[in-house]
Design a protein around this motif. Structure first.
Motif, PDB file in Angstrom:
ATOM      1  N   LEU A  51     -17.469  24.173  46.812  1.00  0.00           N
ATOM      2  CA  LEU A  51     -16.787  23.829  48.057  1.00  0.00           C
ATOM      3  C   LEU A  51     -16.059  22.495  47.912  1.00  0.00           C
ATOM      4  N   ALA A  52     -16.694  21.558  47.210  1.00  0.00           N
ATOM      5  CA  ALA A  52     -16.151  20.208  47.092  1.00  0.00           C
ATOM      6  C   ALA A  52     -14.861  20.167  46.273  1.00  0.00           C
ATOM      7  N   TYR A  53     -14.800  20.983  45.212  1.00  0.00           N
ATOM      8  CA  TYR A  53     -13.629  20.914  44.315  1.00  0.00           C
ATOM      9  C   TYR A  53     -12.311  21.249  45.009  1.00  0.00           C
ATOM     10  N   PRO A  54     -12.182  22.386  45.710  1.00  0.00           N
ATOM     11  CA  PRO A  54     -10.886  22.669  46.357  1.00  0.00           C
ATOM     12  C   PRO A  54     -10.525  21.652  47.432  1.00  0.00           C
ATOM     13  N   ALA A  55     -11.530  21.108  48.140  1.00  0.00           N
ATOM     14  CA  ALA A  55     -11.243  20.064  49.127  1.00  0.00           C
ATOM     15  C   ALA A  55     -10.725  18.816  48.435  1.00  0.00           C
ATOM     16  N   ALA A  56     -11.339  18.468  47.310  1.00  0.00           N
ATOM     17  CA  ALA A  56     -10.923  17.294  46.541  1.00  0.00           C
ATOM     18  C   ALA A  56      -9.513  17.468  45.988  1.00  0.00           C
ATOM     19  N   LEU A  57      -9.237  18.643  45.434  1.00  0.00           N
ATOM     20  CA  LEU A  57      -7.915  18.909  44.864  1.00  0.00           C
ATOM     21  C   LEU A  57      -6.832  18.826  45.935  1.00  0.00           C
ATOM     22  N   GLU A  58      -7.116  19.371  47.115  1.00  0.00           N
ATOM     23  CA  GLU A  58      -6.145  19.314  48.203  1.00  0.00           C
ATOM     24  C   GLU A  58      -5.880  17.872  48.628  1.00  0.00           C
ATOM     25  N   ALA A  59      -6.930  17.052  48.696  1.00  0.00           N
ATOM     26  CA  ALA A  59      -6.763  15.645  49.087  1.00  0.00           C
ATOM     27  C   ALA A  59      -5.911  14.891  48.073  1.00  0.00           C
ATOM     28  N   VAL A  60      -6.150  15.137  46.787  1.00  0.00           N
ATOM     29  CA  VAL A  60      -5.376  14.479  45.729  1.00  0.00           C
ATOM     30  C   VAL A  60      -3.911  14.892  45.825  1.00  0.00           C
ATOM     31  N   GLN A  61      -3.659  16.178  46.009  1.00  0.00           N
ATOM     32  CA  GLN A  61      -2.283  16.658  46.129  1.00  0.00           C
ATOM     33  C   GLN A  61      -1.619  16.109  47.383  1.00  0.00           C
ATOM     34  N   ASN A  62      -2.371  16.044  48.490  1.00  0.00           N
ATOM     35  CA  ASN A  62      -1.833  15.522  49.743  1.00  0.00           C
ATOM     36  C   ASN A  62      -1.492  14.041  49.637  1.00  0.00           C
TER      37      ASN A  62
ATOM     38  N   MET B 200     -12.081   6.445  40.592  1.00  0.00           N
ATOM     39  CA  MET B 200     -13.481   6.613  40.956  1.00  0.00           C
ATOM     40  C   MET B 200     -13.612   7.840  41.859  1.00  0.00           C
ATOM     41  N   ILE B 201     -14.769   8.508  41.790  1.00  0.00           N
ATOM     42  CA  ILE B 201     -15.082   9.614  42.692  1.00  0.00           C
ATOM     43  C   ILE B 201     -16.457   9.356  43.303  1.00  0.00           C
ATOM     44  N   VAL B 202     -16.529   9.441  44.634  1.00  0.00           N
ATOM     45  CA  VAL B 202     -17.798   9.295  45.346  1.00  0.00           C
ATOM     46  C   VAL B 202     -18.010  10.550  46.185  1.00  0.00           C
ATOM     47  N   VAL B 203     -19.089  11.274  45.921  1.00  0.00           N
ATOM     48  CA  VAL B 203     -19.402  12.488  46.667  1.00  0.00           C
ATOM     49  C   VAL B 203     -20.636  12.249  47.524  1.00  0.00           C
TER      50      VAL B 203
ATOM     51  N   PRO C 122     -27.468  16.419  37.306  1.00  0.00           N
ATOM     52  CA  PRO C 122     -26.757  15.164  37.531  1.00  0.00           C
ATOM     53  C   PRO C 122     -25.934  15.204  38.815  1.00  0.00           C
ATOM     54  N   PRO C 123     -25.139  14.152  39.089  1.00  0.00           N
ATOM     55  CA  PRO C 123     -24.356  14.092  40.324  1.00  0.00           C
ATOM     56  C   PRO C 123     -23.292  15.179  40.425  1.00  0.00           C
ATOM     57  N   VAL C 124     -23.055  15.633  41.642  1.00  0.00           N
ATOM     58  CA  VAL C 124     -21.941  16.545  41.910  1.00  0.00           C
ATOM     59  C   VAL C 124     -20.621  15.881  41.518  1.00  0.00           C
ATOM     60  N   ALA C 125     -20.532  14.577  41.718  1.00  0.00           N
ATOM     61  CA  ALA C 125     -19.290  13.854  41.426  1.00  0.00           C
ATOM     62  C   ALA C 125     -18.845  14.041  39.978  1.00  0.00           C
TER      63      ALA C 125
ATOM     64  N   ILE D  46     -17.047  17.295  39.751  1.00  0.00           N
ATOM     65  CA  ILE D  46     -15.697  17.200  40.329  1.00  0.00           C
ATOM     66  C   ILE D  46     -14.758  16.479  39.369  1.00  0.00           C
ATOM     67  N   GLN D  47     -15.253  15.437  38.728  1.00  0.00           N
ATOM     68  CA  GLN D  47     -14.444  14.725  37.726  1.00  0.00           C
ATOM     69  C   GLN D  47     -13.996  15.678  36.628  1.00  0.00           C
ATOM     70  N   HIS D  48     -14.917  16.503  36.156  1.00  0.00           N
ATOM     71  CA  HIS D  48     -14.599  17.441  35.076  1.00  0.00           C
ATOM     72  C   HIS D  48     -13.629  18.525  35.546  1.00  0.00           C
ATOM     73  N   LYS D  49     -13.877  19.089  36.734  1.00  0.00           N
ATOM     74  CA  LYS D  49     -13.024  20.161  37.237  1.00  0.00           C
ATOM     75  C   LYS D  49     -11.605  19.676  37.523  1.00  0.00           C
ATOM     76  N   LEU D  50     -11.473  18.451  37.999  1.00  0.00           N
ATOM     77  CA  LEU D  50     -10.151  17.893  38.277  1.00  0.00           C
ATOM     78  C   LEU D  50      -9.425  17.502  36.997  1.00  0.00           C
ATOM     79  N   GLY D  51     -10.184  17.275  35.919  1.00  0.00           N
ATOM     80  CA  GLY D  51      -9.572  16.851  34.676  1.00  0.00           C
ATOM     81  C   GLY D  51      -9.202  15.383  34.674  1.00  0.00           C
ATOM     82  N   CYS D  52     -10.002  14.566  35.375  1.00  0.00           N
ATOM     83  CA  CYS D  52      -9.755  13.118  35.409  1.00  0.00           C
ATOM     84  C   CYS D  52     -10.130  12.496  34.065  1.00  0.00           C
ATOM     85  N   GLY D  53      -9.778  11.244  33.913  1.00  0.00           N
ATOM     86  CA  GLY D  53     -10.246  10.490  32.762  1.00  0.00           C
ATOM     87  C   GLY D  53     -11.716  10.157  32.915  1.00  0.00           C
ATOM     88  N   HIS D  54     -12.222   9.318  32.017  1.00  0.00           N
ATOM     89  CA  HIS D  54     -13.631   8.942  32.028  1.00  0.00           C
ATOM     90  C   HIS D  54     -13.874   7.829  33.049  1.00  0.00           C
ATOM     91  N   ILE D  55     -13.742   8.200  34.324  1.00  0.00           N
ATOM     92  CA  ILE D  55     -13.875   7.252  35.428  1.00  0.00           C
ATOM     93  C   ILE D  55     -15.301   7.269  35.972  1.00  0.00           C
TER      94      ILE D  55
END
Length: 324
Positions: free
Chosen positions: A55-66, A76-79, A89-92, A95-104
């Motif tokens: 659930l968190a990933y599509p909401a996160a992706l939409e926020a980044v695109q918006n 940084m990502i805070v969930v 481990p953390p959900v965050a 989300i970092q992995h699914k979004l393809g972010c750097g090592h943040i």
């Protein structure tokens, strides 16, 4: 010191709905009774195969695109969640992995229904100090997975969902941004709403279930009092008055709680953002999903002043005053 600005919002809701008519098959309560006591008609429910990160990933992706940025721009990502996919481990990190972010940096916040406001305050500090440019804040929960459907008085309240916001660096003075945030707690109320089993105190068992247990009367009174006082305190700290606020976005715990807080604060119905009727209480997701929905339908516009307030088990409560 920089401004911390909400640059983008997003949300995601499971497709499945559970109506009061559906619950009538499980509990001895009618649709009329449930609506009169809670204001809830239906709630969104995740499938057995859907975890919180789904659930968190599509909401996160939409926020980044918006926000008009790329995932690579995030620092940084805070969930905020009470229902992670796994104890660790953390959900965050997912989300970092699914979004393809750097090592943040990526971390979860465990702050019940005030989780989104807690995560927002964390992001605010990093942005204002100038060490970060863009921080993704997510509130996501699948409370139905820890709901006891043999208990009629808790099973009618909870739903699932996810909401997100990107907090970005604004100008050094003036303009839109987070004006003030406030978080408070009182552990004396710890036992009013908790999950007995599944933690380090008790393993999940028939005696100590990994399901929510609630003292509804105590929760109601404490929620109304603290959401009222938190709102008043954050306004006082900011030098604002209730008349300066364009929209109030309360935690969607219960329709009667929201109405009582509105009466205490003398907030007219037309200024109150309410989603509880069709979404129920989705814990840390309620405020960001309500925010996103009101932005999408055009009610909330750039420059509007928003007052968000929440109460959660612990007890914890908080508020945030933001110029959107």
């Amino acid at each position: 010191m920089y401004k911390a600005v909400i640059s983008g919002v997003g949300s995601y809701l499971p497709a499945k709905r559970i109506t009061n008519a559906d619950l009538e098959q499980l509990v001895s309560l009618t649709d009329d009774w449930i609506v009169s006591r809670t204001g809830i008609k239906e709630r969104r429910v995740s499938e057995d195969s859907e975890a919180t990160s789904d659930l968190a990933y599509p909401a996160a992706l939409e926020a980044v695109q918006n926000a008009g940025i790329d995932p690579a721009d995030l620092d940084m990502i805070v969930v905020a969640t009470e229902t992670p996919d796994h104890i660790l481990p953390p959900v965050a990190c997912q989300i970092q992995h699914k979004l393809g972010c750097g090592h943040i940096s990526a971390l979860d916040v465990h702050s019940t229904c005030v989780g989104f406001l807690s995560a927002l305050q964390i992001a605010e500090q990093y942005i204002k100090l100038g060490t970060h440019r863009h921080i993704l804040v997510v509130g996501a929960d699948t409370l139905t997975k820890i709901t006891d459907y043999s208990d009629p008085y808790t099973s009618i309240l909870f739903g699932d969902g996810a909401g997100a916001a990107v907090i970005s660096r604004g100008g050094e003075a003036g303009g839109a941004g987070i004006i003030s945030t406030l978080l408070r707690s009182d552990g004396e109320c710890f036992g009013a709403l908790f999950v007995p089993g599944g933690g380090s105190r008790y393993r999940a068992s028939e005696e100590h279930k990994a399901k929510m247990v609630m003292d509804g009367s105590k929760i109601f009174k404490t929620a109304v009092n603290t959401m009222t006082s938190g709102s008043e305190e954050v306004l006082l700290n900011s030098g604002y008055t209730k008349k300066d606020v364009d929209w109030f976005i309360p935690h969607q715990a219960n329709g009667r709680i929201i109405d009582a807080v509105a009466r205490n604060l003398s907030v007219p119905e037309e200024k109150m953002i309410k989603t509880v009727r069709y979404l129920g209480n989705s814990c840390s997701a309620t405020i960001p999903t309500a925010l996103c929905m009101a932005v999408k339908d055009g009610r909330i516009k750039r420059g509007d002043t928003l007052l968000m307030t929440a109460f959660g088990a612990g007890a914890v409560w908080g508020a945030a005053l933001v110029q959107y």
